[in-house]
Write a protein that holds these residues in place. Structure first.
Motif, PDB file in Angstrom:
ATOM      1  N   VAL A  25       0.844  -1.205   0.000  1.00 51.04           N
ATOM      2  CA  VAL A  25       0.000   0.000   0.000  1.00 51.04           C
ATOM      3  C   VAL A  25       0.882   1.260   0.000  1.00 51.04           C
ATOM      4  N   ILE A  26       1.926   1.272   0.817  1.00 51.21           N
ATOM      5  CA  ILE A  26       2.820   2.435   0.870  1.00 51.21           C
ATOM      6  C   ILE A  26       3.488   2.648  -0.486  1.00 51.21           C
ATOM      7  N   ALA A  27       3.936   1.551  -1.110  1.00 50.88           N
ATOM      8  CA  ALA A  27       4.595   1.648  -2.418  1.00 50.88           C
ATOM      9  C   ALA A  27       3.658   2.218  -3.474  1.00 50.88           C
ATOM     10  N   GLU A  28       2.388   1.870  -3.363  1.00 55.83           N
ATOM     11  CA  GLU A  28       1.409   2.338  -4.338  1.00 55.83           C
ATOM     12  C   GLU A  28       0.890   3.737  -4.019  1.00 55.83           C
ATOM     13  N   HIS A  29       1.170   4.225  -2.792  1.00 49.47           N
ATOM     14  CA  HIS A  29       0.717   5.560  -2.382  1.00 49.47           C
ATOM     15  C   HIS A  29       1.888   6.349  -1.802  1.00 49.47           C
ATOM     16  N   GLU A  30       3.001   6.321  -2.535  1.00 50.96           N
ATOM     17  CA  GLU A  30       4.233   6.961  -2.094  1.00 50.96           C
ATOM     18  C   GLU A  30       4.012   8.436  -1.739  1.00 50.96           C
ATOM     19  N   GLY A  31       4.463   8.827  -0.531  1.00 53.56           N
ATOM     20  CA  GLY A  31       4.400  10.218  -0.109  1.00 53.56           C
ATOM     21  C   GLY A  31       3.058  10.669   0.433  1.00 53.56           C
ATOM     22  N   LYS A  32       2.109   9.762   0.556  1.00 54.83           N
ATOM     23  CA  LYS A  32       0.780  10.125   1.067  1.00 54.83           C
ATOM     24  C   LYS A  32       0.816  10.296   2.590  1.00 54.83           C
TER      25      LYS A  32
END
Length: 376
Positions: free
Chosen positions: A306-313
């Motif tokens: 999830v973090i990889a797909e929403h980098e910087g969120k």
């Protein structure tokens, strides 16, 4: 006379390797270079065990790829050759990150078979291990390798307490502990409970990063043992040493040599060239990342995706996506974020958000594609 174009080509049954095992991660070299003072200190701590006494405890610290595990393996080999009255067990805490699983490995090391997969409590497991030591009048030396993973799971204090206090519950139990940490930011003693701090007074053994010349010497030794003559030139070896020094992790260089050799073989070449090193480096530079990912649970892997797909969120936005996938609550989410940060895979920083004050943002320490491809 014109040169034969086939002269520099491998036949189907040839290899550039003399002994490919030299480049495997668990290979223990006959010659262990540049760690003489560390080995002397560790030998000093274990000397009492050869006389039937409880050894001193030790804390081995240093960045990844600095020879800590190799030192333990060499040391335990020496100890087993010296006496049969000492059990030595190295526990990989990356794969065994709970007190129960640590003691299951100790049970296996002492009894030579695994404990039952279920139906045995920790107390019974603990009792069987210590009773066996007392019954045989043996000493146990435990190395908790990558102990930082026990800290990430909040299991370190309970595990060490059980080991260090075993003699109080089972008179005559003699156990020495070596904790090995690869997390430079972890203050091992400070992070332990006061009940453990009061009894854990280890000898501190630090493994510094190898310098450029030391790296070149170690890799040269591996090349001489692992490759046939003239496969890796001095120029190519120096190039590999340079790449390794940039990473600060000797394991990168060892893996790089193996992969470069395999790449050369794919070209049917009898020599390793710089282009083989460059191609192999695209994989070898992620040795530490790949090793860290191996230990993650299903929910930890889901969050990382999830973090990889929403980098910087923002952390709140990432949690909403993660909760939808995993069904886990915010407390567990926060614990996993902290673990991923401790592992050096995720970084967090705070930013001002309009109308909401300061909010935490999540970033990967690696390219998202590199992480996702290694999770597949």
């Amino acid at each position: 006379m014109s040169e034969d174009p086939e002269e520099g080509m491998l036949s189907w049954d040839e290899s550039v390797f003399r002994d490919e095992r030299v480049f495997e991660i668990d290979y223990v070299p006959e010659t262990f270079q540049h760690r003489e003072s560390q080995m002397r200190t560790l030998q000093y701590t274990l000397r009492p065990a050869t006389r039937g006494s409880r050894p001193l405890n030790a804390m081995v610290r240093g960045p990844p790829g600095t020879g800590k595990t190799t030192a333990i393996q060499k040391l335990f080999g020496e100890l087993r050759a010296e006496t049969s009255d000492v059990h030595t067990v190295r526990v990989n805490c990356q794969m065994n990150a709970t007190r129960y699983s640590v003691f299951a490995r100790l049970f296996e090391g002492i009894f030579d078979y695994e404990p039952p997969a279920s139906g045995i409590s920790f107390k019974k497991l603990f009792g069987q291990v210590t009773e066996k030591l007392v019954e045989e009048d043996d000493v146990l030396v435990v190395a908790l390798d990558d102990v930082n993973y026990l800290f990430y799971e909040n299991e370190a204090s309970d595990t060490l307490y059980s080991l260090l206090r075993a003699h109080e519950e089972y008179s005559g139990a003699r156990i020495g502990v070596i904790v090995v940490s690869s997390d430079p930011s972890l203050e091992v003693i400070d992070e332990l409970d006061s009940r453990v701090q009061s009894v854990f007074r280890p000898e501190d053994v630090y493994f510094n990063v190898y310098d450029r010349e030391e790296i070149a010497g170690i890799l040269r030794n591996r090349v001489e043992r692992g490759f046939h003559d003239d496969v890796v030139s001095t120029t190519v070896l120096d190039y590999v040493a340079e790449k390794t020094a940039e990473s600060g992790d000797l394991r990168v260089g060892i893996d790089l040599l193996r992969r470069a050799g395999l790449t050369a073989e794919m070209r049917a070449s009898k020599v390793v060239e710089k282009r083989d090193v460059d191609e192999a480096y695209e994989t070898s530079k992620f040795v530490h990342l790949s090793r860290s990912l191996e230990s993650l649970s299903e929910s930890e892997t889901e969050l990382l995706e999830v973090i990889a797909e929403h980098e910087g969120k923002q952390a709140g936005e990432v949690y909403e996506e993660f909760q939808a996938v995993s069904g886990l609550g915010y407390t567990r989410y926060s614990e996993i974020v902290n673990k991923l940060e401790d592992l050096g895979i995720v970084a967090t920083n705070y930013a001002e958000v309009d109308g909401r004050g300061r909010s935490r943002e999540l970033h990967l320490e690696y390219e998202p594609e590199a992480v996702l491809s290694r999770l597949e």
